[in-house]
Design an enzyme around this catalytic site. Structure first.
Site, PDB file in Angstrom:
ATOM      1  N   SER A   1      27.231  82.319  12.300  1.00 20.81           N
ATOM      2  CA  SER A   1      26.342  81.383  11.603  1.00 20.81           C
ATOM      3  C   SER A   1      26.786  81.014  10.194  1.00 20.81           C
ATOM      4  O   SER A   1      26.343  80.007   9.657  1.00 20.81           O
ATOM      5  CB  SER A   1      24.913  81.916  11.561  1.00 20.81           C
ATOM      6  OG  SER A   1      24.796  82.970  10.640  1.00 20.81           O
TER       7      SER A   1
ATOM      8  N   LYS B   1      22.590  84.443   5.112  1.00 18.99           N
ATOM      9  CA  LYS B   1      22.308  83.002   5.039  1.00 18.99           C
ATOM     10  C   LYS B   1      22.515  82.511   3.606  1.00 18.99           C
ATOM     11  O   LYS B   1      22.603  83.284   2.674  1.00 18.99           O
ATOM     12  CB  LYS B   1      20.863  82.698   5.465  1.00 18.99           C
ATOM     13  CG  LYS B   1      20.501  83.161   6.859  1.00 18.99           C
ATOM     14  CD  LYS B   1      21.278  82.451   7.931  1.00 18.99           C
ATOM     15  CE  LYS B   1      20.984  83.057   9.288  1.00 18.99           C
ATOM     16  NZ  LYS B   1      21.909  82.656  10.308  1.00 18.99           N
TER      17      LYS B   1
END
Length: 180
Positions: free
Chosen positions: A41, A80
């Site tokens: 990700s 993230k």
């Protein structure tokens, strides 16, 4: 006499080891810690299985837009990038991020954006505008096509769920670098 000296020396070593272990636990718990990246990700910024060094001292200061952070999830931790700060209005329109109505350049997406264009799609689907609540953050992965983040599962991230900020990759040694 020899037995008591030996016992005192052993006691001294034990005390030193206990103090060293205590200091290590305090540093790892409150100041700095290594984490392993799981998944794709955050590619190409971070890769699967890389070990990163995380600064946990950000509780003293606040996080900034663009920081790469570790988030404590219910079952696992996530890596993230902070996109929206508390009070921000976030919108994505035709692969252009707008924060509070202003376009934001996301230079870290260049490689992924080219790959999405080659597939004939947008890197980031349109959404918003949405407002980030107080004491929360809006986060996304850099590999937007393969990221569970604030758009699709994680929702807004409480400030208390952020463990710390990724500072640099520490392993594999051939990839040691800053994460900015």
């Amino acid at each position: 006499m020899d037995g008591s000296n030996s016992k005192m020396e052993l006691l001294g070593w034990g005390k030193s080891l206990l103090i060293a272990a205590g200091i290590a636990v305090i540093i790892r718990t409150f100041l700095f810690s290594p984490y392993i990246v799981e998944g794709a990700s955050m590619e190409p910024t971070l890769h699967n299985e890389e070990k990163i060094f995380v600064n946990k001292m950000n509780y003293v200061t606040s996080f900034k837009r663009g920081d790469v952070v570790i988030i404590k999830g219910p079952a696992k931790n996530y890596v993230k990038r902070i996109i929206g700060l508390p009070g921000d209005k976030i919108e994505m329109n035709d692969d252009q991020l707008l924060i509070n109505g202003e376009p934001v350049k996301e230079s870290y997406l260049t490689e992924n954006r080219k790959a999405a264009e080659e597939m004939g799609s947008l890197l980031t689907g349109n959404f918003g505008p949405i407002s980030v609540p107080a004491n929360h953050y809006f986060v996304m992965g850099d590999n937007r096509l393969k990221s569970m983040d604030s758009r699709n599962g994680l929702g807004f991230i409480k400030q208390t769920a952020i463990i710390g900020e990724s500072e640099f990759v520490i392993f594999p040694f051939s990839n040691i670098r800053n994460v900015k």
